[in-house]
Design an enzyme around this catalytic site. Structure first.
Site, PDB file in Angstrom:
ATOM      1  N   ASP A  98       0.784  -1.234   0.000  1.00  0.00           N
ATOM      2  CA  ASP A  98       0.000   0.000   0.000  1.00  0.00           C
ATOM      3  C   ASP A  98       0.818   1.286   0.000  1.00  0.00           C
ATOM      4  O   ASP A  98       0.310   2.344   0.362  1.00  0.00           O
ATOM      5  CB  ASP A  98      -0.917   0.002   1.230  1.00  0.00           C
ATOM      6  CG  ASP A  98      -0.132  -0.036   2.544  1.00  0.00           C
ATOM      7  OD1 ASP A  98       1.124   0.004   2.493  1.00  0.00           O
ATOM      8  OD2 ASP A  98      -0.768  -0.092   3.606  1.00  0.00           O
ATOM      9  N   GLU A 120      -0.273  -8.999  -1.083  1.00  0.00           N
ATOM     10  CA  GLU A 120      -0.934  -8.408   0.077  1.00  0.00           C
ATOM     11  C   GLU A 120      -2.091  -7.499  -0.378  1.00  0.00           C
ATOM     12  O   GLU A 120      -2.158  -6.307  -0.082  1.00  0.00           O
ATOM     13  CB  GLU A 120       0.040  -7.630   0.976  1.00  0.00           C
ATOM     14  CG  GLU A 120      -0.464  -7.447   2.397  1.00  0.00           C
ATOM     15  CD  GLU A 120       0.441  -6.582   3.265  1.00  0.00           C
ATOM     16  OE1 GLU A 120       0.411  -5.349   3.140  1.00  0.00           O
ATOM     17  OE2 GLU A 120       1.190  -7.153   4.078  1.00  0.00           O
ATOM     18  N   GLU A 134      -2.213   5.225   2.549  1.00  0.00           N
ATOM     19  CA  GLU A 134      -2.108   3.803   2.194  1.00  0.00           C
ATOM     20  C   GLU A 134      -3.436   3.180   1.792  1.00  0.00           C
ATOM     21  O   GLU A 134      -3.486   2.321   0.908  1.00  0.00           O
ATOM     22  CB  GLU A 134      -1.492   3.017   3.357  1.00  0.00           C
ATOM     23  CG  GLU A 134      -0.007   3.301   3.598  1.00  0.00           C
ATOM     24  CD  GLU A 134       0.252   4.555   4.425  1.00  0.00           C
ATOM     25  OE1 GLU A 134      -0.715   5.230   4.846  1.00  0.00           O
ATOM     26  OE2 GLU A 134       1.424   4.871   4.663  1.00  0.00           O
ATOM     27  N   HIS A 211       5.317   5.734  13.202  1.00  0.00           N
ATOM     28  CA  HIS A 211       5.756   6.508  12.032  1.00  0.00           C
ATOM     29  C   HIS A 211       4.637   6.996  11.124  1.00  0.00           C
ATOM     30  O   HIS A 211       4.876   7.762  10.208  1.00  0.00           O
ATOM     31  CB  HIS A 211       6.706   5.658  11.175  1.00  0.00           C
ATOM     32  CG  HIS A 211       5.982   4.580  10.407  1.00  0.00           C
ATOM     33  ND1 HIS A 211       5.594   3.410  10.979  1.00  0.00           N
ATOM     34  CD2 HIS A 211       5.551   4.532   9.119  1.00  0.00           C
ATOM     35  CE1 HIS A 211       4.967   2.656  10.071  1.00  0.00           C
ATOM     36  NE2 HIS A 211       4.926   3.319   8.941  1.00  0.00           N
ATOM     37  N   ARG A 213       1.957   8.641   8.809  1.00  0.00           N
ATOM     38  CA  ARG A 213       1.760  10.048   8.419  1.00  0.00           C
ATOM     39  C   ARG A 213       0.600  10.694   9.161  1.00  0.00           C
ATOM     40  O   ARG A 213       0.676  11.840   9.585  1.00  0.00           O
ATOM     41  CB  ARG A 213       1.495  10.132   6.904  1.00  0.00           C
ATOM     42  CG  ARG A 213       2.718  10.481   6.086  1.00  0.00           C
ATOM     43  CD  ARG A 213       2.361  10.690   4.621  1.00  0.00           C
ATOM     44  NE  ARG A 213       3.451  11.300   3.873  1.00  0.00           N
ATOM     45  CZ  ARG A 213       4.581  10.686   3.539  1.00  0.00           C
ATOM     46  NH1 ARG A 213       4.791   9.444   3.927  1.00  0.00           N
ATOM     47  NH2 ARG A 213       5.505  11.328   2.852  1.00  0.00           N
ATOM     48  N   HIS A 244      12.140   5.745  13.772  1.00  0.00           N
ATOM     49  CA  HIS A 244      12.073   5.848  12.300  1.00  0.00           C
ATOM     50  C   HIS A 244      12.918   7.037  11.838  1.00  0.00           C
ATOM     51  O   HIS A 244      13.057   8.022  12.572  1.00  0.00           O
ATOM     52  CB  HIS A 244      10.604   6.042  11.921  1.00  0.00           C
ATOM     53  CG  HIS A 244      10.286   5.885  10.463  1.00  0.00           C
ATOM     54  ND1 HIS A 244      10.627   6.828   9.525  1.00  0.00           N
ATOM     55  CD2 HIS A 244       9.653   4.896   9.787  1.00  0.00           C
ATOM     56  CE1 HIS A 244      10.210   6.422   8.326  1.00  0.00           C
ATOM     57  NE2 HIS A 244       9.613   5.252   8.464  1.00  0.00           N
TER      58      HIS A 244
END
Ligand code: UD1
Ligand code: UDP
Length: 371
Positions: A98, A120, A134, A211, A213, A244
């Site tokens: 994604d 996936e 995503e 992490h 967004r 990250h």
């Protein structure tokens, strides 16, 4: 017979971890030629995985820039992929999951009328903005793909609801389990002595990652402040946080948690030590997608630092709980698992809704049948 040319396109750490078993399986197949193209949407975090699995990309677009925007990633990847696809003329392009590389990879394949296999496929939160971007990357890739490799039956049902033709949807499990089983070892020793020194038996080690967004800013501030409070309140807790490389995450993490006793802010770990750290930890707090799939198979409770998940299987089975992004709730649920043995035990069943470690073999067989 002419060998099938299969090109795998990926760019970030999680795609690399989950595509590595597929690439290795293709490399070992005498009827196929493996071509690997990395966008390098991530750089260091991608290279860590390439090195571990001994993958040498045929093409490396090297697109990463500090603080990159979604438009920049998409534009740079699309432009680079055009030349690569024209030159290598693959029979099928495999994309994973994604990310923005996934969407750019499938769009580039479509523009050149190359068949697309989506590894996936079919996970949905049904919220356009969470995970962002995503959810739409995966949904749009689903529209473009010719073959869909779904980890679970629920993923297949999601695709059927969207009108995807059933004969192109395959349930395969998730390649993450193939990767995990290769690296987790009972007597694993870390290269980093700081990690060997931690007393995993007598301390309650919390492993944290964050992490996403949509969590940048206030939600992440809530998460880190909650962690600070948990460590201060519970003297037997050690917090390990591989931070990250996104500068926005790092500023917040170091701003709130740096210098505290029993808090270990460390660099992103290579996959083998990270997976083994999951196995040794007491509890995982994360907004990661992949970790929600790995921890349950190692019998580790996970609190998800998000408001919804596109991976409901482990939540249904009881090893994953949604903790949200508000400080009070995160503290409450973590305290419960630290101090209530029964509640903790209820969440430690090792379950594996994501496959048996043989997903890559299944994917390969399906590709051969397809052609
Ligand atoms: C990306 C994916 C996300 C995935 C995550 C896995 C998109 C839009 N997001 O998010 O789905 O869950 O990867 O970690 O595709 N950086 C480095 N070195 C690295 C990697 C990142 O310095 O090796 C820094 C750079 O400043 C970069 C920033 O992190 O600009 C953000 O990277 P980016 O790929 O845009 O977003 P992620 O949050 O990593
Ligand atoms: N991971 C790793 N090192 C770390 C943190 C995570 O190797 O320091 C692995 C983790 O085991 C999982 C994957 O990276 O397989 C998840 O990546 P991430 O959380 O960045 O992305 P997501 O899965 O949310 O897309």
């Amino acid at each position: 017979m002419k060998k099938l040319k299969i090109m795998s396109i990926f760019g970030t750490r999680p795609e690399a971890i989950k595509m590595a078993p597929v690439v290795k399986t293709i490399e070992n197949d005498e009827d196929m030629t493996s071509i690997v193209c990395v966008t390098a949407q991530h750089r260091e975090m991608l290279d860590q995985v390439l090195e571990l699995f001994h993958i040498k990309p045929d093409y490396d677009l090297n697109i990463m820039k500090a603080g990159q925007t979604l438009t920049q990633i998409t534009a740079r990847a699309l432009e680079g992929l055009e030349e690569v696809i024209k030159e290598s003329k693959p029979d099928m392009i495999l994309v994973h999951g994604d990310t923005t590389t996934t969407l750019a990879g499938s769009l580039a394949a479509f523009y050149h009328q190359v068949k697309i296999g989506h590894v996936e496929a079919g996970l949905r939160s049904d919220n356009k903005y969470s995970p962002y971007p995503e959810e739409m990357n995966r949904t749009l890739t689903g529209r473009l793909a010719d073959v869909h490799f779904c980890p679970t039956i629920g993923n297949k049902e999601n695709l059927l609801k969207e009108g995807i033709c059933e004969e192109n949807i395959m349930i395969t499990g998730n390649t993450v389990i193939d990767a995990l089983l290769k690296v987790v070892k009972e007597d694993y020793m870390f290269e980093d002595e700081r990690l060997n020194k931690i007393d995993y038996k007598n301390k309650k080690v919390i492993l944290l990652t964050s992490h996403r967004r949509e969590n940048l800013g206030k939600p992440m501030e809530n998460i880190f402040t909650a962690m600070k409070e948990i460590v201060e309140k519970n003297a037997d807790v050690e917090l390990i946080f591989p931070v990250h490389l996104n500068p926005k995450v790092r500023d917040l993490a170091y701003g709130i948690l740096d210098g505290m006793d029993r808090v270990h802010l460390i660099e992103p770990l290579d996959y083998a030590p990270f997976a083994n750290l999951i196995a040794k930890a007491y509890l995982i707090l994360t907004d990661s997608g992949g970790i929600q799939e790995e921890a349950p198979s190692l019998g580790k409770p996970v609190l998800v630092l998000r408001t919804e998940t596109e991976r409901p299987e482990a939540v249904k089975a009881g090893t994953v709980k949604m903790a949200g992004i508000e400080k009070e709730n995160i503290v409450k649920l973590t305290d419960e698992l630290l101090n209530d043995c029964e509640k903790y035990k209820e969440m430690t069943n090792a379950i594996n809704p994501y496959g048996d470690g043989k997903t890559s073999d299944k994917i390969l067989k399906i590709i051969k049948n397809y052609f």
